[in-house]
Scaffold this active site. Sequence first.
Site, PDB file in Angstrom:
ATOM      1  CD  GLU A   7       1.044 118.070   4.627  1.00 18.03           C
ATOM      2  OE1 GLU A   7       1.256 118.734   5.657  1.00 18.03           O
ATOM      3  OE2 GLU A   7       0.861 118.609   3.500  1.00 18.03           O
ATOM      4  CG  ASP A  56       0.069 115.720  -1.018  1.00 24.44           C
ATOM      5  OD1 ASP A  56       0.962 115.261  -0.275  1.00 24.44           O
ATOM      6  OD2 ASP A  56      -0.863 116.432  -0.593  1.00 24.44           O
TER       7      ASP A  56
END
Length: 423
Positions: A188, A93
């Site tokens: 994350e 991400d």
Amino acid sequence: MNRDRLLERFLRYVQIDTTARESAETYPSSSGQLELGKILADELVALGIAAEQDQHGIVLATVPSTVDGAAASADTVAAGDPVPTIAFCAHLDTSAETTGAGVKPQVIKPYEGGNIVLPGDSTKVILVDENPELKNLVGCTLITSDGTTLLGADDKAGVAVIMETAAWLMEHPEIQHGPVRLVFTCDEEIGRGVDKLNLDRIDATVCYTLDGQGANEIDVETFSADVAVIHVRGVNIHPSIGKDRMTNALRVAANFIERLPRNQLSPETTQGREGFIHPYQIEGGVGEVRLRVILRDFDTAKLEEYAQRLHVAAADSMLEFKGAQIEVELCRQYRNMADGLVREPRAVGYAQQALSQLGRDSQLAIVRGGTDGSRLTELGLPTPNLSTGQHAPHSPLEWACLDEMIQSIEWLIALTTVWCELK
């Protein structure tokens, strides 16, 4: 290293929108993470590596050992303990602070020095004064966005580095190493990277996150972190009859924020090892407002002190505004990785040894933030963080250095052999 292939990988990966969405209730929080994860799993299988993307979007793979069975060398593998499994981890991400949709990367080859004006928005300029490391990268290949999005080097530089390392190891079976686990997590950036990760499936002695800036740095400390959700409730009524009856939750929230430290203990006024209290999100209206506040410090004990400041501010604001109700909900996020790394000194020591073998000096650094490694270390898997050539993350001014990414690959390959030799 295959320089052209690494660049091609990185440019492909950054053009997939994997922005994390904090408001989403799913894991992963965005479909692009599933898309990128599937691409990685397919590419790994094509390399001859056992890989899978699980139901949560996490990709797990294993580069097989070259020192087991017939490939083993008596000189390399001493009698007794087998060669440990080590893991490399990166996250799919990107930050929601700047959009990751429609990334148009530009390649500067070679960088000739000076400020860099971004082509999609000439008001966006990467300044040497704010990025002094540029002075040492003249002649290198740099990658930026066009200035309208972030680049996504955090952490697609780490993703590309791990993928190219895996390809290189598979193409060079003469390199002696033990099993190397590859892990690609989701979300994350919103603190959920390890939420769906089963450590038993990693089954490694140590792990290294590839999520660091620059080159040759080993992050050995991170903030400890909590997040507070502040629920502010007022009394809503039509403004035409609001006299002595309305309590505007927006005004209460503003009063609460004003009571938080501003000239100290804020990101704008702290650096180094100083912690902070940071209100970063507000939503709502007259009847109800929700605030999000992050608490950060290298000294975990100070988080309790910061939380108490929130409770005091809430109580004082409720005294000032009749009918107001404020609730402070605290959620634990992650803890300083330094607390767990001391239990496995080889994690950092072998990373330093690997750089030394390459003729490079390592720098131990602290992170004014956290990584998946913070949570993994807390859960019992020692996980320092390594450089990947990324710079100025979370911003349209983000950039990456291809030469530093290559240095990271060289480091990882050396690290696999050091763990094989030294165990």
